[in-house]
Design a protein around this motif. Structure first.
Motif, PDB file in Angstrom:
ATOM      1  N   GLN A  41       5.375   1.988  -1.942  1.00  9.71           N
ATOM      2  CA  GLN A  41       4.944   2.928  -0.904  1.00  9.71           C
ATOM      3  C   GLN A  41       3.439   3.106  -1.064  1.00  9.71           C
ATOM      4  N   PHE A  42       2.664   2.536  -0.143  1.00 12.09           N
ATOM      5  CA  PHE A  42       1.212   2.557  -0.253  1.00 12.09           C
ATOM      6  C   PHE A  42       0.646   3.921   0.146  1.00 12.09           C
ATOM      7  N   ILE A  43      -0.448   4.276  -0.507  1.00 15.20           N
ATOM      8  CA  ILE A  43      -1.158   5.533  -0.234  1.00 15.20           C
ATOM      9  C   ILE A  43      -2.388   5.208   0.603  1.00 15.20           C
ATOM     10  N   ASP A  44      -2.676   6.032   1.578  1.00 10.07           N
ATOM     11  CA  ASP A  44      -3.802   5.804   2.484  1.00 10.07           C
ATOM     12  C   ASP A  44      -5.114   6.118   1.768  1.00 10.07           C
ATOM     13  N   HIS A  45      -5.946   5.085   1.590  1.00  5.64           N
ATOM     14  CA  HIS A  45      -7.274   5.267   0.987  1.00  5.64           C
ATOM     15  C   HIS A  45      -8.275   5.798   1.999  1.00  5.64           C
ATOM     16  N   ASN A  46      -7.928   5.720   3.271  1.00  5.06           N
ATOM     17  CA  ASN A  46      -8.895   6.041   4.333  1.00  5.06           C
ATOM     18  C   ASN A  46      -8.409   7.199   5.196  1.00  5.06           C
TER      19      ASN A  46
END
Length: 816
Positions: A41-46
């Motif tokens: 589950q990727f986390i939003d860097h932007n």
């Protein structure tokens, strides 16, 4: 035992935060492999970057445009029912993965442009041809109907049949004011929607003040609308009038109603010639129209065979670039940096996926995966299958479990259908529900993956819940000894009717399983069943609430440091003491009265509820006769334990937390504070961080204590709904059986008996199987959400939502 309660069945899978360094040339293939795996589950860097300012926004827009074209193709296919049926069949088949991976987006984009242009041209041509065809059809009907209108006027049909349509309608003898000069009438003829005709005629009457004469005739065949493709009912009309001013008014009214006006020749000879020409043109246009439709169908058939493959490819590509927009782009090193959550057990699988992606892309620098210190709360992930998913969804409807919190769904798998069965218990109705649930299970392969109607989808998704509910309904029905409200004498009753008096045949024998059938229909039936079901409801309620408190202990044991023992000593132990000192003692009295033969010994024991009330109002005393020796002392001790447990729940914990916070502040000031090492499997709840407000903590503890103390009483009373709904179900079943079915059968009329059976079956299905089962389901849901889960369940977690093609293609993801 501790390791058992830490399995993914009982607690969320241990999660870890990972960081990925991916070279830009390998990024697409890497995300593609991770999408197949579905474990991160990727986390939003932007988060603070606008969606239109991200690195791969152009690629996402490109995919959106291709998705729009695919939707346009599907809309065109839907207009051809036979072709669309074929598309639906192909959508159910698995995607050809090698063929899908071989597709190139550039080639697809060019192909989509060509197909869209070809379809639009075909639609424009068809629309133009259809409009011309409709106009010719309408003109043909105008010429035909107008000829009928004029033939109905004898003054227009002379010996030669060549009189003008504008010849006088009145005979010369009838004209007095104008001598022998006839009145010249003009006419306007056309076609409009049939539904507009009444309003059109009213408007004409008002605008011309009645100085018009309207005739109309319905067109026998429906006209196809070139824009919508729907068939429309239309009517031919002709309006006779006098004067140029009226002509202008009438034309404006016709335009406002969307009427198509046609020029009709004055003479019958000209009308006949024009009708012949129109008929020839209609035949020619019909051939051209059919060929154009065939060409469009051929184009759509070519799309249908590849549409599912194209859709899969475009959705995957869009999700890849959408995910890559979450990454941070390091311009200097030309690599993407990603963060995300994944289960601890999936590290090796992710490493293999990264190596595969590096090999596919031909990148020189391999991708790097590293485990980093977590930021924020980890998401919750329970491993489920098709059997347990429905029960997990019931829990998640209340709230997602906090990370590493005990999972209520494990007990819900058993307790939910059991409590439903207590309210629904009837062997006959349970068997009918079992048949319905088995039918849904057998249709699983046929219905799985299809878009179902919402009314069908809900029972289908919960088919295994229905299956267990029906089994427990049958089981409890045997305990109640009810089959469509009829008692079943399976083992032989222990009572006999001797001279109108029921006598027990064997004092030492009891009915082997369930209630003796003699109670059904006895004069004191309701008294017996009410007492039995009411006491069972209280016992089940206390047991389930006790299990909830034990689950809170399991949560406390998964904590680290002093807070674990603070919660156990100031929360768990006093809660158990309070609940069992009062309501546990009530259950003990119920069992004691059931087991000990007081009546045989010539004593009449007191009722349970007055005994518990007297225990509070008159401490140290008990109503006579006593149930056991030392009853006064035991009740006094239990009462004292219940009262003393309340301040223990209320006061110590806030004071201890305040002292711990002060010690932490002093240690930080002296530089002696060492932060504890993070444990991925620890349950972290109830923390206050650097900010600690004693008043806030104390008020929270007061609310929690009051909620538990009052809830112990109200929740116990709430379980009486088990008795109430069981009683309602039994009485309704009795009424349906005796009044509707048996009443008609006893009448002796076979036809009325058949009608009675149909009414009984329909009423049983509609009221008892649907409405009553829904009512019992909702009440069982409330008992789990409120009475059971509020003893331990926080439910403020976040669900684990990994990037997965399975989720994207199913339409459950925002990325789709």
């Amino acid at each position: 035992m501790a390791s058992f309660f830490s399995t993914p069945l009982w607690r969320s899978s241990p999660m870890q935060m990972v960081q990925l360094f991916v070279q830009i040339e390998a990024a697409h293939d890497t995300v593609d492999e991770l999408g197949k795996l579905g474990l991160i589950q990727f986390i939003d860097h932007n988060e603070n970057v606008n969606a239109f300012q991200r690195y791969f926004v152009n690629e996402v827009k490109r995919c959106d445009e291709m998705e729009r074209k695919l939707k346009y193709f599907e809309d065109q296919i839907k207009k051809e029912p036979k072709i669309y049926k074929k598309l639906e069949q192909l959508q159910q088949e698995p995607t050809d993965v090698p063929a899908e991976e071989a597709l190139q987006m550039d080639e697809l984009e060019t192909r989509f442009d060509e197909l869209e242009l070809e379809l639009k041209q075909a639609n424009n041509n068809l629309e133009t041809l259809q409009r011309n065809y409709n106009e010719l059809i309408q003109l043909r009907y105008v010429l035909t109907k107008d000829a009928v209108f004029f033939q109905e006027n004898p003054n227009l049909a002379g010996p030669q049949g060549e009189h003008s349509a504008r010849s006088p309608l009145l005979s010369e003898e009838a004209i007095v004011d104008v001598g022998k000069q006839g009145v010249k009438l003009g006419f306007i003829t056309g076609v409009m929607n049939t539904e507009k005709m009444p309003a059109f005629q009213r408007s004409l009457w008002r605008a011309t003040r009645g100085n018009n004469f309207v005739r109309d005739a319905l067109i026998e065949e429906d006209i196809v609308d070139p824009h919508s493709g729907e068939e429309v009912c239309k009517t031919v009309f002709i309006v006779f009038f006098q004067g140029d001013r009226l002509q202008t008014k009438i034309k404006k009214i016709c335009e406002s109603f969307g009427a198509n006006i046609y020029d009709c020749p004055d003479t019958s000879f000209e009308r006949a010639n024009l009708l012949q020409k129109v008929s020839v043109r209609i035949q020619d246009l019909s051939v051209v129209l059919d060929r154009s439709k065939d060409h469009k169908r051929q184009v759509l058939l070519g799309i249908v065979s590849r549409h599912s493959l194209w859709t899969t490819k475009v959705l995957k590509e869009k999700s890849i670039y959408h995910t890559m927009n979450l990454f941070d782009y390091d311009v200097g090193r030309k690599c993407l940096i990603a963060k995300g959550w994944c289960p601890k057990t999936s590290t090796e699988a992710i490493q293999i996926a990264l190596k595969t992606a590096t090999t596919r892309s031909g990148a020189l620098v391999p991708s790097v995966l590293s485990v980093i210190k977590p930021e924020g709360d980890a998401p919750t992930h329970f491993e489920t299958n098709k059997y347990t998913k429905s029960f997990q969804d019931i829990v998640h409807a209340y709230g997602i479990a906090h990370y590493r919190e005990i999972n209520p769904a494990v007990m819900t798998i058993v307790t939910f259908p059991f409590l439903f069965g207590v309210m629904f218990g009837d062997v006959g109705h349970g068997v009918m529900m079992l048949a319905a649930s088995i039918a849904l299970i057998l249709l699983e392969k046929k219905l799985d993956g299809k878009k179902l109607n919402e009314i069908i989808k809900m029972p289908y998704d919960g088919r295994y819940v229905l299956f267990l509910m029906s089994l427990f309904g049958i089981y409890v029905g045997f305990i109640y000894n009810e089959l469509f409200s009829i008692p079943m004498d399976i083992f032989g009753s222990n009572y006999k009717n001797i001279d109108g008096v029921m006598v027990q045949t064997d004092v030492n024998r009891t009915y082997p399983f369930g209630v003796d059938p003699v109670w059904k229909g006895a004069p004191n039936e309701l008294d017996y069943y009410n007492s039995f079901k009411m006491k069972l409801s209280v016992i089940f309620g206390i047991i389930q609430m006790s299990v909830g408190i034990v689950f809170s202990l399991l949560n406390y044991l998964n904590q680290k440091g002093k807070i674990k023992w603070i919660n156990i000593l100031t929360q768990f132990i006093p809660q158990v003491i309070f609940l069992w000192s009062i309501f546990g003692y009530m259950c003990f009295i119920i069992f004691l009265k059931w087991i000990h033969p007081y009546h045989r010994l010539g004593t009449d024991p007191p009722f349970v509820l007055p005994l518990i009330i007297a225990m509070f109002l008159q401490p140290g005393t008990a109503p006579e006769p006593l149930l056991y020796q030392g009853q006064h002392t035991v009740q006094l001790i239990l009462l004292f334990a219940a009262f003393i447990s309340v301040p223990i729940m209320l006061i110590p914990k806030p004071l201890i937390l305040k002292k711990m916070h002060e010690d932490e502040v002093k240690a930080k000031a002296l530089g002696q504070f060492h932060e504890e090492e993070h444990d991925d499997e620890e349950l972290v709840i109830g923390g206050h961080g650097d900010h600690f407000e004693f008043g806030e903590v104390f008020v929270h503890q007061v609310i929690h204590t009051i909620e538990f103390v009052l809830g112990a009483i109200s929740n116990t009373a709430s379980y009486l709904r088990l008795w109430a709904l069981s009683l309602a179900h039994s009485e309704l079943s009795t009424v349906f059986w005796e009044r509707i079915l048996i009443g008609q059968i006893q009448g002796g009329n076979p036809f009325m008996a058949f009608i009675g059976f149909g009414a009984w079956l329909g009423g049983s299905i509609a009221v008892l199987l649907i409405m009553e089962s829904l009512s019992a389901f909702l009440h069982a849901l409330r008992l789990h959400w409120v009475e059971f889960q509020n003893k331990f369940y926080i439910g403020d977690g976040k669900s684990f939502s990994p990037f997965s093609y399975k989720t994207v293609l199913s339409g459950d993801s925002d990325e789709a």
